[in-house]
Design an enzyme around this catalytic site. Structure first.
Site, mmCIF file in Angstrom:
data_model
loop_
_atom_site.group_PDB
_atom_site.id
_atom_site.type_symbol
_atom_site.label_atom_id
_atom_site.label_comp_id
_atom_site.label_asym_id
_atom_site.label_seq_id
_atom_site.Cartn_x
_atom_site.Cartn_y
_atom_site.Cartn_z
ATOM 1 N N TYR A 9 -12.102 -3.065 -2.714
ATOM 2 C CA TYR A 9 -12.627 -3.101 -1.344
ATOM 3 C C TYR A 9 -14.156 -3.112 -1.299
ATOM 4 C CZ TYR A 9 -7.987 -2.544 0.743
ATOM 5 O OH TYR A 9 -6.693 -2.753 1.156
ATOM 6 N N ASN A 36 -1.526 -0.169 7.117
ATOM 7 C CA ASN A 36 -0.932 -1.435 7.561
ATOM 8 C C ASN A 36 -0.099 -2.098 6.473
ATOM 9 O OD1 ASN A 36 -2.926 -2.306 5.895
ATOM 10 N ND2 ASN A 36 -4.152 -3.325 7.461
ATOM 11 N N LYS A 77 0.835 -1.196 0.000
ATOM 12 C CA LYS A 77 0.000 0.000 0.000
ATOM 13 C C LYS A 77 0.880 1.261 0.000
ATOM 14 C CE LYS A 77 -3.703 -2.465 2.457
ATOM 15 N NZ LYS A 77 -4.561 -2.501 3.677
ATOM 16 N N GLU A 91 -9.106 -10.734 -7.711
ATOM 17 C CA GLU A 91 -8.245 -9.566 -7.520
ATOM 18 C C GLU A 91 -7.131 -9.528 -8.571
ATOM 19 O OE1 GLU A 91 -7.129 -9.823 -3.360
ATOM 20 O OE2 GLU A 91 -9.175 -9.357 -2.720
ATOM 21 N N HIS A 136 -1.633 -5.543 1.453
ATOM 22 C CA HIS A 136 -2.854 -6.331 1.266
ATOM 23 C C HIS A 136 -2.480 -7.716 0.765
ATOM 24 C CE1 HIS A 136 -6.749 -7.684 -0.233
ATOM 25 N NE2 HIS A 136 -6.085 -8.095 -1.306
ATOM 26 N N ARG A 159 3.154 -6.869 9.374
ATOM 27 C CA ARG A 159 2.461 -5.831 10.148
ATOM 28 C C ARG A 159 2.965 -5.799 11.586
ATOM 29 N NH1 ARG A 159 -3.602 -7.158 7.793
ATOM 30 N NH2 ARG A 159 -3.415 -6.019 5.824
HETATM 31 P P1 IDP Z 1 -7.084 -7.319 5.792
HETATM 32 O O1 IDP Z 1 -6.307 -6.327 4.960
HETATM 33 O O2 IDP Z 1 -6.261 -7.820 6.949
HETATM 34 O O3 IDP Z 1 -7.704 -8.428 4.985
HETATM 35 P P2 IDP Z 1 -9.800 -6.242 6.084
HETATM 36 O O4 IDP Z 1 -10.662 -6.475 7.264
HETATM 37 O O5 IDP Z 1 -10.152 -6.950 4.810
HETATM 38 O O6 IDP Z 1 -8.283 -6.511 6.503
HETATM 39 O O7 IDP Z 1 -9.821 -4.671 5.824
HETATM 40 C C1 IDP Z 1 -9.263 -4.135 4.643
HETATM 41 C C2 IDP Z 1 -8.404 -2.946 4.991
HETATM 42 O O8 IDP Z 1 -9.229 -1.916 5.550
HETATM 43 C C3 IDP Z 1 -7.354 -3.200 6.089
HETATM 44 O O9 IDP Z 1 -6.175 -3.784 5.590
HETATM 45 C C4 IDP Z 1 -7.114 -1.806 6.609
HETATM 46 O O10 IDP Z 1 -6.267 -1.048 5.733
HETATM 47 C C5 IDP Z 1 -8.518 -1.220 6.556
HETATM 48 N N1 IDP Z 1 -9.265 -1.387 7.821
HETATM 49 C C6 IDP Z 1 -9.773 -2.540 8.322
HETATM 50 N N2 IDP Z 1 -10.420 -2.332 9.499
HETATM 51 C C7 IDP Z 1 -10.323 -1.005 9.730
HETATM 52 C C8 IDP Z 1 -10.785 -0.151 10.792
HETATM 53 O O11 IDP Z 1 -11.423 -0.566 11.750
HETATM 54 N N3 IDP Z 1 -10.473 1.176 10.684
HETATM 55 C C9 IDP Z 1 -9.782 1.694 9.631
HETATM 56 N N4 IDP Z 1 -9.335 0.933 8.618
HETATM 57 C C10 IDP Z 1 -9.586 -0.398 8.660
HETATM 58 MG MG MG Z 2 -9.280 -8.382 3.620
#
Ligand code: IDP
Ligand code: MG
Length: 136
Positions: A49, A112, A9, A126, A115, A102
């Site tokens: 997303y 973070n 990212k 994807e 992805h 992470r």
């Molecule tokens: P992942 O990347 O670990 O699969 P997901 O739950 O699919 O996590 O969420 C996608 C992305 O959305 C995360 O990588 C992060 O950048 C962002 N994200 C997830 N949860 C939150 C939150 O509670 N607040 C802000 N951003 C979030």
């Molecule tokens: Mg995810």
């Protein structure tokens, strides 16, 4: 053999962690089969997303992921989806254990670094979203 979509990212690129992240996957024995750098369009980011479109952080997430260049990649290896998710670490900072990407480099839930697809089906979708067949 399985393929997965991995994306560094904008924060990962800006923090100069591209090499470190690629090194980890190569050291583990995975094969890099496609790579490109681009600044995502809002359309592509929103499609990527789409599953989160009702979440309160969706707009901020699209802003974030379109804020600068990302490194889009396809990695291949045995159980590549699960293996890379394990190496990436959990979404919640407190659950991202040391030794994961992470867990070693971020404590922010949104910025973070990386992805990784969460299932072989999503990986296929994807990869199709981010790459033309001729680019792999
Ligand atoms: P992942 O990347 O670990 O699969 P997901 O739950 O699919 O996590 O969420 C996608 C992305 O959305 C995360 O990588 C992060 O950048 C962002 N994200 C997830 N949860 C939150 C939150 O509670 N607040 C802000 N951003 C979030
Ligand atoms: Mg995810």
């Amino acid at each position: 053999m399985e393929r997965t979509y991995i994306m560094i990212k904008p924060d990962g690129v800006q923090r100069r962690l591209t090499g470190e992240i690629i090194r980890r996957f190569e050291n583990r024995g995975l094969t890099l089969v496609a790579l490109k750098m681009l600044t995502p369009s809002r359309e592509t980011a929103a499609a990527h997303y789409d599953v989160h479109k009702e979440r309160p952080f969706f707009n901020d997430l699209v802003d974030f992921v379109t804020s600068g260049p990302v490194v889009a990649m396809v990695w291949e290896g045995p159980e590549a989806v699960k293996l890379t998710r394990q190496m990436i670490g959990a979404t919640k900072p407190l659950e991202a254990t040391p030794g994961t990407i992470r867990g070693d480099y971020t404590c922010d839930v949104m910025s973070n670094l990386i992805h990784g697809s969460d299932s072989p089906e999503n990986a296929e979708a994807e990869i199709k979203l981010w790459f033309a067949a001729s680019e792999i």
